[in-house]
Design an enzyme around this catalytic site. Structure first.
Site, PDB file in Angstrom:
ATOM      1  CG  HIS A 154     -42.194  55.531 -16.901  1.00  0.00           C
ATOM      2  ND1 HIS A 154     -42.565  54.027 -17.584  1.00  0.00           N
ATOM      3  CD2 HIS A 154     -40.958  55.451 -16.000  1.00  0.00           C
ATOM      4  CE1 HIS A 154     -41.338  53.835 -17.080  1.00  0.00           C
ATOM      5  NE2 HIS A 154     -39.577  54.417 -16.234  1.00  0.00           N
ATOM      6  NE  ARG A 182     -54.888  53.917 -13.953  1.00  0.00           N
ATOM      7  CZ  ARG A 182     -53.930  52.934 -13.160  1.00  0.00           C
ATOM      8  NH1 ARG A 182     -53.759  52.463 -13.024  1.00  0.00           N
ATOM      9  NH2 ARG A 182     -53.361  53.601 -14.310  1.00  0.00           N
ATOM     10  CD  GLU A 220     -40.163  40.699 -14.085  1.00  0.00           C
ATOM     11  OE1 GLU A 220     -39.970  41.719 -15.661  1.00  0.00           O
ATOM     12  OE2 GLU A 220     -41.685  40.565 -14.235  1.00  0.00           O
ATOM     13  CE  LYS A 269     -44.555  46.441 -11.101  1.00  0.00           C
ATOM     14  NZ  LYS A 269     -44.650  47.719 -10.232  1.00  0.00           N
TER      15      LYS A 269
HETATM   16  C1  MV4 Z   1     -40.486  46.018 -17.998  1.00  0.00           C
HETATM   17  C2  MV4 Z   1     -39.557  46.257 -19.042  1.00  0.00           C
HETATM   18  C3  MV4 Z   1     -38.473  45.613 -19.825  1.00  0.00           C
HETATM   19  N1  MV4 Z   1     -38.338  44.412 -19.357  1.00  0.00           N
HETATM   20  N2  MV4 Z   1     -39.710  44.724 -17.305  1.00  0.00           N
HETATM   21  C4  MV4 Z   1     -41.899  50.003 -17.182  1.00  0.00           C
HETATM   22  C5  MV4 Z   1     -43.460  50.416 -15.481  1.00  0.00           C
HETATM   23  C6  MV4 Z   1     -44.155  49.153 -16.066  1.00  0.00           C
HETATM   24  N3  MV4 Z   1     -45.211  49.429 -15.539  1.00  0.00           N
HETATM   25  C7  MV4 Z   1     -42.949  48.308 -15.848  1.00  0.00           C
HETATM   26  N4  MV4 Z   1     -42.268  48.860 -17.003  1.00  0.00           N
HETATM   27  C8  MV4 Z   1     -40.649  48.133 -17.824  1.00  0.00           C
HETATM   28  N5  MV4 Z   1     -41.075  46.708 -17.742  1.00  0.00           N
HETATM   29  C9  MV4 Z   1     -39.674  43.719 -18.230  1.00  0.00           C
HETATM   30  N6  MV4 Z   1     -38.841  42.668 -18.063  1.00  0.00           N
HETATM   31  C10 MV4 Z   1     -39.964  47.809 -19.742  1.00  0.00           C
HETATM   32  C11 MV4 Z   1     -40.101  48.218 -19.088  1.00  0.00           C
HETATM   33  C12 MV4 Z   1     -40.675  50.083 -19.603  1.00  0.00           C
HETATM   34  C13 MV4 Z   1     -41.941  50.133 -20.270  1.00  0.00           C
HETATM   35  C14 MV4 Z   1     -43.197  49.706 -19.854  1.00  0.00           C
HETATM   36  C15 MV4 Z   1     -44.083  50.002 -20.770  1.00  0.00           C
HETATM   37  C16 MV4 Z   1     -43.993  51.241 -20.977  1.00  0.00           C
HETATM   38  C17 MV4 Z   1     -43.438  52.472 -20.810  1.00  0.00           C
HETATM   39  C18 MV4 Z   1     -41.655  51.555 -20.604  1.00  0.00           C
HETATM   40  C19 MV4 Z   1     -41.095  52.773 -20.548  1.00  0.00           C
HETATM   41  C20 MV4 Z   1     -38.935  52.283 -20.290  1.00  0.00           C
HETATM   42  C21 MV4 Z   1     -40.248  50.536 -19.459  1.00  0.00           C
END
Ligand code: MV4
Length: 480
Positions: free
Chosen positions: A234, A291, A199, A115
């Site tokens: 997730h 992917r 973040e 990341k």
């Molecule tokens: C976040 C967020 C809120 N704020 N970043 C979850 C997995 C990873 N791909 C990034 N994720 C998140 N990042 C910030 N700054 C909330 C999530 C997140 C989430 C993102 C996409 C789909 C489902 C999720 C479920 C919980 C938290």
């Protein structure tokens, strides 16, 4: 490219081979001992057993897969999703052996796999990102200063993380130190890399991703968005395209941002750029998946494009056959992931024998399936049975089609997420389009499915009683 080996199993192996066959390309399946009778093995022109059931003895054995490819004169390897699909060393090893990896170059996989490296790569382009830092941090005092600056709640993320692993929400300064210590140790043990960063926490976002496709000649297109907010821990459950909240202007802006993310790492092939969308429709770049994704069919349905065919064409070095202005969204598509998991019992894997297994069919229904009646579901792999995909002229029609397809999908022998899919499709928040990533947590409880099933059982018992009484009347005609 005359022969492709698919380094995967189940529905995705079949999905990839279907297009290869349509393109006149021979197919090779690989399989583990428990999968010897699986549909993907029967579907291929040739099939080779590569080891025992555990993935690290079969589907993750890159060396073995390359050895088989050389023996059978394979000229392209498609990794599907999961397993070796985002393994930069494998992609590199494939190319070093003179075989085409049907996917991006190892450099792009490596950059987007971290990341922090991804943030660094995209920083030269004007891509919106969540307020935060783009360097690993270990010093708690520095972290406190940064968090105060950003404002709570903040989120600690692991650079090597994925699928939410190593993420911690911090609401107050006094929790920062303990959460940071935990995040670092969790990231170290899970990924062998303890780098974490901070973040601003976006509290109730939608998860929207953009499909992109790039060729080796510098052309990059986007194929619009997929809405993936309906997820549980997730794990995505329902995906759709298009999103009901994007305006054409935001869609274009997100598409352009996604194209720039692809350009930042010289991307080639199919990729997905993930964004968070906040309640005010601001979008922020999260990460890029290098992917073909599980949910790619919804994009195929609304654009009429075969993404696997494009992957193969660009892997052969061809110029992308479509331009951005050729693409438009037509209709609406929904996908439900059908897992052998029990929605009444905390989604525990429900493995066993598929004593009954009949798929729904009809216009507007596509099932990307990897199983057949009578098969045992192996405990070794992801328990996804199929993807149930519907396509209608609008969202309402796609939802109605999904409900009727769920009703016509017959499974006995294991519990599945089909009833859960029905719950989602009947829920007012889903129907109205007003939901975010908290949908499942906010609205779902197993009691709701139980109540639904109990009331259905009650109605069934009334119908049975009615029929019984009618039959009794007939039988009671006195014998004269
Ligand atoms: C976040 C967020 C809120 N704020 N970043 C979850 C997995 C990873 N791909 C990034 N994720 C998140 N990042 C910030 N700054 C909330 C999530 C997140 C989430 C993102 C996409 C789909 C489902 C999720 C479920 C919980 C938290």
């Amino acid at each position: 490219m005359k022969k492709i080996l698919v380094a995967n199993r189940g529905e995705i192996a079949i999905r990839v081979m279907r297009t290869a066959k349509e393109m006149g390309i021979k197919t090779v399946a690989v399989y583990s001992t428990v999968d010897r009778n699986s549909p993907h093995v029967k579907f291929a022109d040739e099939a080779v057993c590569i080891g025992e059931a555990p993935s690290n003895q079969s589907y993750l054995r890159g060396d073995k897969i390359i050895e088989v490819s050389k023996q059978l004169n394979v000229d392209g390897i498609h990794p599907g999703y999961g397993f070796l699909s985002e393994n930069a060393e494998f992609a590199e090893m494939v190319e070093n052996n003179g075989i085409t990896f049907i996917g991006p170059g190892s450099k792009a996989i490596r950059v987007m796999g971290s990341k922090l490296a991804a943030k660094e790569a995209v920083s030269h382009y004007n891509i919106p990102m969540v307020p935060g830092i783009d360097k690993a941090i270990t010093d708690v005092e520095k972290a406190k200063a940064i968090a105060n600056n950003i404002g709570y709640p903040i989120l600690i993320k692991a650079s090597a993380g994925g699928g939410g692993k190593g993420m911690r929400v911090v609401s107050h300064a006094d929790e920062l130190e303990s959460q940071m210590t935990r995040a670092i140790s969790e990231a170290t043990s899970a990924f062998g890399d303890g780098s974490v960063f901070i973040e601003k926490y976006v509290t109730s976002p939608r998860h929207i991703e953009i499909q992109i496709m790039a060729d080796t000649h510098g052309n990059v297109i986007h194929l619009f968005e997929r809405e993936c907010s309906i997820q549980r821990r997730h794990q995505k459950v329902v995906e759709e395209a298009p999103s009901s909240v994007l305006t054409p202007e935001i869609r274009t802006k997100m598409g352009e941002a996604a194209i720039n993310v692809a350009k930042s790492c010289d991307y080639v092939g199919a990729g997905t750029v993930e964004f968070l969308l906040d309640a005010d429709l601001n979008f922020y770049f999260l990460e890029m998946n290098t992917r073909l994704q599980v949910e790619h069919p919804v994009t195929e349905l609304i654009t009429g494009v075969d993404l696997v065919a494009l992957q193969i064409q660009v892997a052969r070095g061809e110029v992308l056959p479509i331009k951005q202005e050729d693409l438009q969204i037509k209709g609406h598509a929904l996908e439900l992931r059908v897992y052998a998991e029990d929605p009444l019992n905390n989604f525990l894997p429900s493995v066993g024998n598929l004593s009954t297994y009949r798929l729904p069919k009809g216009e507007g229904i596509r099932v990307d399936n990897g199983f057949e009646e009578g098969m045992d579901i192996p405990i070794y792999y992801d328990p996804m049975l199929s993807k149930l995909i519907t396509y209608g002229k609008n969202r309402t029609e796609a939802i109605q089609l999904m409900l009727s397809a769920i009703a016509n999908y017959q499974v006995e022998g294991v519990q599945t997420t089909l009833p859960f899919g029905r719950f989602v499709c009947e829920h007012h928040a889903f129907i109205s389009g007003d939901f975010n990533t908290h949908f499942v947590k906010d609205y779902y409880a197993p009691e709701m499915l139980k109540a639904q099933q109990d009331s259905e059982a009650y109605i069934a018992s009334l119908v049975a009683l009615y029929q019984y009484e009618k039959d009794q009347q007939v039988l009671r005609i006195p014998n004269v």
